[in-house]
Every structure is written in structure tokens, then in C-alpha cells.
Design an enzyme around this catalytic site. Structure first.
Site: not given
Length: 223
Positions: A24-25, A28
Site C-alpha cells: 500500500h505505502e 503511493h
């Protein structure tokens, strides 16, 4: 309290949790770099190395504590956690307001991708000869789907600083977006109130259940 079942549960959930938060991170940061912001890249945060993203409290302590408490009180494990947020300087994006949409959407998209990968893991395990690793693979796959779908749906809530909130800021007209973005300092407090009041569960659990059923049906999984 069944200590063995708790230990086994943590062992099953540990890898899916770490991968879900890491992907997820990292997503980004990767999309931010694509649109012109190299902040995360320069800090070494565009990485699939979990050590780069793990927050000792949010990634380890809180999920493990919630899992143990929910196992003891409800008989079923419940997990929630977070990683160190990837730094994004939206001012560095080539088109800050428009590009914010794609940077924010990257995290939930990564979780959807991971949920599909875990579904493939289950499918593979089903077709494998029965052995010592078959059942753990299936249980880990189920955990992976659940964790990633939960993270995706929660992060898509239109509440700053969640990804859905940033997506809303990107899509709203400038004047409305400016006022909406000012909610951000109170976002997690609002989320906590929604959680304690039961409103959050009322909103997200039907969506979570629906998406999980869609994935299970798509891959023909009956586990």
C-alpha cells in the site's frame, strides 16, 4: 484462552498484514514519483522491503493486540493497523490537484491487487497434492484476501487524510475542496468516533463482504 490457536493465528496473519501495508505505502511513493514528486524515492521509501515501512506500534503492536483481544472475547481474530506514511509533497506533482487522485488511489489499488494474488494462492493450494503446506497456504490466502479488502475499503472512505478523502479533494471544485481538506487534522478522531459508535462497521462491512464474495466467485473458490 487457547494459546496455541492465538500463536497459529498470528503466524497465519503476519505475512499478509506486512505485505498488505508494505505494498500500500510503496504504491503511493511509486505513483508520486511517476507524476513528478521524488520525496519518497529520495528517502528510500519506494521499496518492497517491509523494514522501510513498518511502524512498531501500527504494524506490530496494535494488530497483534487487537488479534489477541478479539480471539479471547469473540473467538475470531480482528486486525487493523498502519505503516509509516510514505512522504508525498503534492506541490511537486506536475498537476497537483489532478495527480493527487492517482497517488491516493494507488494504495487501495495495490490492496485489491494483493487480494487477487492471495486468491490465486488459494487456487494453487487447492490443486496441489494434500501436504503439510496446503492448509496453511489456504488459511494465509483467506487472511490475505480479508486484510487487503478491509484496508482497501477503509482507505476509500471519503475522509481526509484517508486515501478516499484525498481523492475527494482532487475531484471536488477548488473552493469546496479547500474547505473539505481542512477536515484532515480531525480525520482520525472522526474515524475513531465512527468506529466506537458502530457507524463505521455499518458502512464498511457490507462493502467488505460484497467484494470478498466477488473475488471468491471470480476465482471459483469454495473454501
Amino acid at each position: 484462552m487457547d494459546i496455541d490457536s492465538i500463536v497459529q493465528g498470528i503466524a497465519i496473519y503476519a505475512l499478509p498484514v506486512i505485505l498488505a501495508i508494505t505494498m500500500h505505502e510503496a504504491a503511493h511513493g511509486y505513483i508520486a514519483r511517476h507524476f513528478g514528486d521524488f520525496t519518497a524515492f529520495n528517502q528510500g521509501r519506494i521499496s518492497l522491503n517491509p523494514a522501510k515501512h513498518i511502524d512498531p506500534v501500527g504494524t506490530i503492536l496494535v494488530p497483534a493486540t487487537l488479534f489477541v483481544i478479539s480471539k479471547m472475547t469473540m473467538g475470531a481474530g480482528f486486525l487493523f493497523g498502519w505503516a509509516k506514511p510514505v512522504p508525498v509533497n503534492f506541490a511537486n506533482l506536475r498537476h497537483p490537484k489532478q495527480d493527487m487522485l492517482w497517488v491516493a488511489a494507488a494504495g487501495p489499488a495495490a490492496n485489491l491487487f494483493m487480494a487477487l494474488i492471495w486468491a490465486l494462492v488459494i487456487k494453487l493450494a487447492i490443486f496441489m497434492p494434500i501436504g503439510d503446506f496446503t492448509k496453511p497456504m489456504i488459511l494465509m490466502g483467506i487472511a490475505g484476501i480479508e486484510i487487503n479488502v478491509i484496508l482497501m475499503v477503509l482507505n476509500l472512505l471519503p475522509l481526509p487524510p484517508l486515501d478516499g478523502g484525498r481523492m475527494a479533494v482532487s475531484l471536488l471544485p477548488h473552493r469546496i475542496a479547500y474547505h473539505f481538506a481542512r477536515i484532515e487534522p480531525y480525520g482520525f478522531m472522526i474515524l475513531l468516533v465512527l468506529l466506537i459508535s458502530g457507524v463505521l462497521g455499518f458502512i464498511v462491512w457490507p462493502l467488505i463482504t460484497f467484494i470478498k464474495l466477488m473475488i471468491v466467485s471470480f476465482f471459483g473458490l469454495y473454501v
